[in-house]
Scaffold this motif. Structure first.
Motif, PDB file in Angstrom:
ATOM      1  N   SER A  14       0.839  -1.195   0.000  1.00  0.00           N
ATOM      2  CA  SER A  14       0.000   0.000   0.000  1.00  0.00           C
ATOM      3  C   SER A  14       0.875   1.247   0.000  1.00  0.00           C
ATOM      4  O   SER A  14       2.059   1.210   0.346  1.00  0.00           O
ATOM      5  N   ASN A  25      -3.192  11.095   5.467  1.00  0.00           N
ATOM      6  CA  ASN A  25      -4.174  10.083   5.880  1.00  0.00           C
ATOM      7  C   ASN A  25      -5.156  10.602   6.923  1.00  0.00           C
ATOM      8  O   ASN A  25      -6.258  10.067   7.064  1.00  0.00           O
ATOM      9  N   ASP A  29     -10.347   9.533   5.753  1.00  0.00           N
ATOM     10  CA  ASP A  29     -11.664   9.028   6.146  1.00  0.00           C
ATOM     11  C   ASP A  29     -12.690  10.137   6.369  1.00  0.00           C
ATOM     12  O   ASP A  29     -13.859   9.980   6.015  1.00  0.00           O
ATOM     13  N   SER A  76      -3.615  -0.142  -3.415  1.00  0.00           N
ATOM     14  CA  SER A  76      -3.941   0.955  -2.504  1.00  0.00           C
ATOM     15  C   SER A  76      -5.412   1.340  -2.580  1.00  0.00           C
ATOM     16  O   SER A  76      -6.042   1.246  -3.635  1.00  0.00           O
ATOM     17  N   ARG A  77      -5.920   1.806  -1.435  1.00  0.00           N
ATOM     18  CA  ARG A  77      -7.256   2.392  -1.385  1.00  0.00           C
ATOM     19  C   ARG A  77      -7.276   3.820  -1.928  1.00  0.00           C
ATOM     20  O   ARG A  77      -8.320   4.466  -1.947  1.00  0.00           O
ATOM     21  N   ASP A 108     -12.338  -2.083  -1.053  1.00  0.00           N
ATOM     22  CA  ASP A 108     -11.412  -3.107  -0.583  1.00  0.00           C
ATOM     23  C   ASP A 108     -10.453  -3.521  -1.704  1.00  0.00           C
ATOM     24  O   ASP A 108     -10.894  -3.936  -2.784  1.00  0.00           O
ATOM     25  N   SER A 123       0.509  -3.522   4.288  1.00  0.00           N
ATOM     26  CA  SER A 123      -0.453  -2.425   4.321  1.00  0.00           C
ATOM     27  C   SER A 123      -0.498  -1.847   5.723  1.00  0.00           C
ATOM     28  O   SER A 123      -0.215  -2.537   6.709  1.00  0.00           O
ATOM     29  N   ASN A 125      -3.366  -0.749   6.746  1.00  0.00           N
ATOM     30  CA  ASN A 125      -4.776  -0.922   7.047  1.00  0.00           C
ATOM     31  C   ASN A 125      -5.005  -2.305   7.664  1.00  0.00           C
ATOM     32  O   ASN A 125      -4.864  -3.327   6.989  1.00  0.00           O
ATOM     33  N   ASP A 128      -7.684  -4.640   5.968  1.00  0.00           N
ATOM     34  CA  ASP A 128      -7.236  -5.230   4.705  1.00  0.00           C
ATOM     35  C   ASP A 128      -6.284  -6.397   4.949  1.00  0.00           C
ATOM     36  O   ASP A 128      -6.334  -7.415   4.258  1.00  0.00           O
ATOM     37  N   ARG A 141       0.264  -5.926   8.875  1.00  0.00           N
ATOM     38  CA  ARG A 141       0.013  -4.490   9.063  1.00  0.00           C
ATOM     39  C   ARG A 141       1.332  -3.823   9.440  1.00  0.00           C
ATOM     40  O   ARG A 141       1.930  -4.124  10.476  1.00  0.00           O
TER      41      ARG A 141
END
Length: 302
Positions: A14, A25, A29, A76-77, A108, A123, A125, A128, A141
């Motif tokens: 990611s 980041n 969200d 990546s998201r 996802d 990642s 996340n 994920d 992670r």
């Protein structure tokens, strides 16, 4: 004929694992539009290196013009616009050989591990990573607060693994967690000749073993690879772990049977480019000294 990644070590990563996007980041969200706008405004500003960038740089150094041994793919998201900055940042950091990426704009991303045939997914996340592990892919992670990798071994990739619930299944760990140390030791001696079932990171260790063999045969760029097993096991339970590796026909270069000692100081001496463990306490201890990733697998992660 379509291009194939067959016979390559495939690492999916990611953008936050590869680069320091922690400031950006904070918007991801709560204000997606603001996040995209911020990334757009910084398209020509390379992102600072992230925790896994030194590992990726070293792995890519195994490649030669004649032979591609390692493929790194961005997964990546992020949205496609932000993906432009990620690719530009990769080029700015000398990683222009990273040419493939999937950017899902919040959806996802882990489903794309299957067509990639990934041997590792890194990642920041946690969700994920959990889903990737559930699908059967080695995943961790990345602790973005981890210490940076040592620069002392520029021609050698060093990777360290915990044993139970990482390289091996959590079969023995379940005995320890539910019945205690004495029962665990008895269980392991009773089953000493029976190899431990595969853990989630066996496919990565196997792929690294193939890369190591190619390096030893002189068919790569001169880079070397060194692996270590760093486990809370101690004698006599160490024997089953070693026998399991022998049964797999996969060796590790170093093995540390620490009997519950904190792993951080030992990892500081080994100086891995990355360490993988399933228990948050061990990962946190390690992250104070080396790049570390949490494997959300086994009984320690219900």
């Amino acid at each position: 004929m379509p291009v194939s990644l067959h016979d390559q070590l495939v690492v999916a990563i990611s953008s936050r694992a590869l680069f320091d996007f922690e400031e950006e980041n904070q918007l991801f969200d709560r204000d997606p539009a603001g996040y995209v706008a911020l990334q757009r405004s910084r398209l020509d500003q390379p992102a600072p290196p992230g925790v896994a960038l030194p590992l990726v740089r070293k792995l890519l150094a195994f490649n030669t013009p004649e032979e591609q041994r390692v493929e790194v793919v961005l997964l990546s998201r992020n949205d496609p616009v932000s993906g432009m900055r990620v690719f530009r940042s990769a080029k700015a950091h000398g990683l222009s050989s990273i040419q493939r990426g999937v950017f899902t704009q919040g959806r996802d991303p882990f489903g794309y591990l299957r067509p990639l045939g990934a041997h590792l997914f890194l990642s920041a996340n946690a969700a994920d990573v959990t889903e990737a592990l559930r699908l059967g892919y080695p995943a961790a992670r990345v602790l973005t607060e981890s210490a940076g990798a040592s620069a002392a071994h520029p021609q050698e990739v060093r990777i360290a693994f915990d044993g139970d619930a990482v390289l091996f299944s959590d079969e023995a760990e379940r005995v320890y967690q539910t019945q205690g140390l004495d029962a665990f030791q008895r269980h392991e001696m009773e089953h000493v000749a029976q190899p431990l079932p595969d853990g989630p990171f066996k496919p990565l260790l196997a792929a690294l073993h193939r890369l190591q063999q190619a390096a030893q045969a002189g068919t790569t760029s001169g880079m070397r690879l060194r692996t270590a097993l760093v486990t809370a096991r101690s004698a006599p339970a160490h024997e089953r772990a070693i026998r399991t590796l022998m049964d797999w026909n996969i060796g590790v270069d170093e093995a540390m049977f620490l009997g519950g000692l904190a792993k951080g100081e030992f990892l500081r001496e080994f100086e891995p480019d990355f360490f993988f463990d399933d228990q948050t306490g061990h990962v946190t201890s390690a992250a104070a000294h080396v790049p570390a990733g949490h494997v959300r697998s086994g009984i320690a992660n219900p």
